[in-house]
Write a protein that holds these residues in place. Sequence first.
Motif: not given
Length: 597
Positions: A289-314
């Motif tokens: 994910l880039h901040a300005g759209g595909p390949d535009a703006g700063p890179l935010v996530l790079d092939h990132c895998t993550w999970q937000f579960g029920p009741g998580d407080r992050v």
Amino acid sequence: MNLVNLESVSHAYGPKPLLAGVSLGVEEGDRIGVVGRNGGGKTTLISIIAGELKPDSGRVTHTRNLRVGVLSQRDDFAADATVQELVLGGKVEHEWASDAAIREILANLLGDIELSSRAGALSGGERRRTALARLLIGDDDLIVLDEPTNHLDIEAIAWLAGHLAARKSALIVVTHDRWFLDAVSTRTWEVVDGSVERYDGGYAAYVLAKAERSRVAQAAEDRRQNLMRKEIAWLRRGPPARTSKPKFRINAAEALIADVPPPRETVELLKFASARLGRTVYDLEDVTLHAGGPDAGPLVLDHCTWQFGPGDRVGLIGVNGSGKSTVLRLLSGSVRPDSGRLVEGRTVKLAHLSQELAELDPNRRVLETVEEVRKYITVGKKEWSASQLLERLGFKGDAQWKVIGDLSGGERRRLQLLRLIMDEPNVLLLDEPTNDLDIETLTELEDLLDGWPGTLVVVSHDRYFLERVSDRMVALLGNGKLSMLPGGVDEYLERRAAGNALSARAATAPAPTLVVEAPITVGLSAKEQRELQKELSRLERQLDKLAEREGKVHAQMAEAASDFERLGKLDAELREIAALKESAEIDWMDVADRLGE
């Protein structure tokens, strides 16, 4: 030496008296934090102390030749003035460049701003940092700061706290940032109902002292209802990864919190959240994910895998511009990943509080706009009416019938947040929810969120709020990953400092040295990776067991509230558990670093 004296000072705006017969003094070396509700008179008080406002009655005396530096909430910069002219005045380059103190201020506040930039081209945050740098470069006897942490990220706030603590100037600061108050102040003034109540110590000591005064003044059952006691319980126990807790007088604190339950019934809330949400909330699968759209703006996530579960407080942490708001927009569905997949649970009912204020009909009244969403809501085990929740968030009495067009920015933000909660979402994304909220309203909001059972992702520069409402911290460190922080904000600051130091060394080292110093995170065999994963899982199970054991000890302490000998033994056991947890967390971080997580 006494620097400023106020004798029987009174001041009012229209029919509302903000200060009534206030007498107090500021002495050399004082470090005073000023708290109180928005509109209660904090800014009026410090303006009178600084000599910028003349009171309606009473006398203000300054010591001879007193130098006062003031940071107000607004600046008066000329649009065509350069940052260098505003901050450094007529100092020639060799004069300020050879001064280590000035270089440190410029590096930490203006590192990303060209000194040749014109004030008219600066953003609100850049103007704020410019005004702060100009003030700190001066040599004042008394520094008066009105909301100095506005527009600063967590790192800049931590630096500013350290800088102010090391200065010899007397300090008066108005801020809603409770962590900052604790870090810089040794006395606290509360402006309430036209008077100024004075307390020794920073915010934590103020909370305890205020609760003790309330305990003396009220009946025992009334004391139990005081929301301050719940906050003290949290301050005493702290979130799992917090290692530096306020040093209260132990006996007084234990007497206040012995029978107070933990801030959140975690297991019960998790069961409720799982029932309403199901097992899947958000799964990020190989997301770029880039901040300005595909390949535009700063890179935010790079092939990132993550999970937000029920009741998580992050709590989501990162420097300004790292992409925190972009991640929230990804979860809300307002932006799409460049590649990879975002899986959203079927039962997700989302509410997203962004930094932009939603448009509301300026002719409608406050209560009407909330009741049109829902008239009643259940939070935890209790049902609340729209009017009751409005009162909790600062809309008392006639304020509920105000026309929206007459509300301030802070009041609109509170109203926007309440409307979101009244819609009974099971996932809350909060982007800087504390903006323009005073401490009492923040405390009420934290207590309200304690009983809310869904998944919560919070972006905030308010460190106290972040640690208070989150159970775990995740950071965007510029490597395209969401990095777990078992050590919380302290670990984030340590990682950032280590990264900056490594970058500085790499920038000045010859080419062969760069190869040697580059961190080596590859080369693990499949067997080594499996062993490290097993060790990581073992440490996580150990931390879970220690947390469970800690909870049991807290329950035993509640049962033994009047048995001081038993409490002493349990307190020793609690300290032992804390030491084991700290050791396990350090081991976990070491293994995670070796795996490159």
